[in-house]
Enzyme design. Structure first.
Site, short mmCIF file in Angstrom:
data_model
loop_
_atom_site.label_atom_id
_atom_site.label_comp_id
_atom_site.label_asym_id
_atom_site.label_seq_id
_atom_site.Cartn_x
_atom_site.Cartn_y
_atom_site.Cartn_z
N HIS A 195 -0.85 -6.34 -5.69
CA HIS A 195 -0.84 -7.80 -5.20
C HIS A 195 -0.17 -8.92 -5.92
CE1 HIS A 195 -2.97 -11.62 -5.12
NE2 HIS A 195 -2.35 -11.70 -3.92
N HIS A 235 -0.33 -4.39 -17.93
CA HIS A 235 -0.74 -5.77 -18.79
C HIS A 235 0.32 -6.09 -19.82
CE1 HIS A 235 -4.63 -6.77 -17.12
NE2 HIS A 235 -4.74 -5.47 -16.65
N ARG A 290 2.47 -19.82 -5.68
CA ARG A 290 2.51 -20.81 -4.92
C ARG A 290 2.53 -22.17 -5.42
NH1 ARG A 290 -2.36 -18.21 -5.49
NH2 ARG A 290 -4.14 -19.38 -6.22
N HIS A 350 1.03 -1.25 0.12
CA HIS A 350 -0.17 0.08 0.03
C HIS A 350 0.86 1.35 -0.19
CE1 HIS A 350 -3.99 -1.94 1.02
NE2 HIS A 350 -3.31 -3.02 1.45
#
Lengths: 298, 298
Positions: B103, B138, B107, B93
């Protein structure tokens, strides 16, 4: 037995009563009203206030109806039917960190195949736990409960401890209060008596909060207390968005978002892994955010 | 095929790389590290930063293992087995309302009965949508995706639009990015290639955010922009606590709360039924928080 229309009308009068007395308690704030309708049936009047003591508050009435949402059918294992639901919901966030946040909800639900029940509760979330205030609050709730059933207070107090619990923090939201749901004639009380119980709680509510505001006025505070309040408001947000069944259900079934999230504080802060100083007032408050405390004799 | 231990070690190195480059991009902030262990197996290192540009950020590594939680068994219809999960998660932030929240998560998951898959994503949440920044973001993601599979970018971009969607607001969280899950050899890529894809995204990440911070520096702002940022942060909280599967799953299965909620903003505000002025920059941003925008050609 009152008709559902009578119950909704009486809840509207209750909303008026509560708003009037909260304006008196605040001193300067006035409620503003938003009327809304629900595409699938019904609507509501959402009232919000920003005053000298209440920084952000909402008192919402709604009466909605239509086919039972699929999510309810599934979670309650009901057959498809129409439902009618009406209630008054309140959350008040004070300016002062020394005054508590308070929440109340009284609601009535019935289905076209003849089921009905009442639900509701009142709970108190002090930023700083003050034992005498918690005792006063619980004594007042017990007094109303005792007027209706000798078992209500203890049973609903225990249910509030379980319900208003922030599981991922292993903390209660505050000092609890009472919480009940699916209350019908199996409680030993009639439909009329259960409705009167809901009204009695609603009528107590503004006076209870006026007393809490009154008690907080002599308590001084500064930046450290404000910062703690902002962190505790963060916990309030976490409870409401992660665990509160009503909020989750409303958001997941396309309820009116602004009315549902009326409960959000005006502001909230998060600090990674914040730990209050040992033996501070903040630490002491954390030790009291536990289930099973007998506030009447604390 | 890399072993799960190798993957975890390489993710740790990735965490180091990202932290180093984010410190450089911020200019003054330094990461602080918390090591933690998980009772049922494994642990992590959670790193947080507060700097001159990044107001509150976290870059977390974890590698956990043990019996599959009942909630996963049920939701994924798996047989009881042990699992191993490792990854790097980031939320940043910024101070400036003119810079975006970002973000990232990469994983890897495997089970003792031989299943494995990769998941992850990167998405950008500008407080004010800047078309050129969204296009740059993008384009950078597409470039990495295209190095691995011609279909990845469009597929994962569409999945990000669906995933990072605040349903109760009917808004996307920001300008999207990419999101993927359960990626295994059915993708056409080998285990090694999919791992390399995760690493390539992770290595891109700090440079992508450095560029976003750089672009924001010449943009002036004052109290109105700050207030809008606080409201948009409220939406970020709503998404994470109500809809984000990772957050919900973590909190419901007793994950490490402080690491999970590292994603919370430093502060957030809520105003009942706030409506930005017509034709304002805030209104314009709202019109761009929609699925299906082709940011490459916007």
């Amino acid at each position: 037995m009152h008709s559902k229309e009578e119950i909704a009308e009486r809840f509207k009068v209750l909303q008026d009563y509560i708003c009037k007395h909260l304006e008196l308690a605040d001193g300067t704030g006035k409620f503003h009203e938003d009327l809304w309708t629900r595409a699938a049936g019904g609507g509501g009047r959402t009232r919000t206030i920003a005053g000298q003591q209440i920084e952000k508050g909402g008192v919402a009435f709604s009466a909605v109806h239509g086919p039972l949402p699929a999510a309810i059918l599934k979670s309650m294992q009901l057959e498809p039917a129409d439902f009618f639901a009406t209630g008054v919901s309140i959350v008040l966030h004070p300016h002062s960190p020394m005054a508590p946040i308070i929440h109340m909800n009284v609601r009535y639900f019935e289905t076209s195949d003849g089921r009905w029940w009442f639900g509701g509760g009142i709970d108190l979330t002090p930023h700083y736990v003050v034992e005498e205030d918690a005792r006063y609050f619980h004594e007042a709730l017990k007094s109303v409960c005792d007027d209706f059933h000798p078992d209500f207070y203890q049973k609903f107090k225990d249910q509030a401890d379980d319900y208003f619990f922030i599981r991922h923090r292993q903390e209660t939201r505050g000092v609890g209060g009472i919480f009940y749901d699916y209350l019908d004639e199996k409680s030993g009380l009639s439909h009329t008596q259960l409705f009167d119980f809901a009204l009695a709680l609603g009528q107590l509510f503004p006076h209870l909060y006026a007393e809490m505001l009154q008690r907080s006025q002599s308590r001084t505070w500064g930046a450290p207390e404000k910062q703690w309040q902002m962190l505790r408001r963060g916990r309030y947000v976490e409870f409401n968005l992660v665990w509160d069944r009503g909020t989750k259900f409303g958001l997941e079934t396309d309820g009116r978002t602004e009315s549902i999230l009326m409960s959000m504080p005006p502001g909230a802060n998060w600090v990674y892994n914040f730990q209050p100083a040992p033996d501070s007032a903040e630490s002491k408050t954390l030790t009291r955010l536990q289930k099973g405390i007998d506030w009447l004799n604390a």
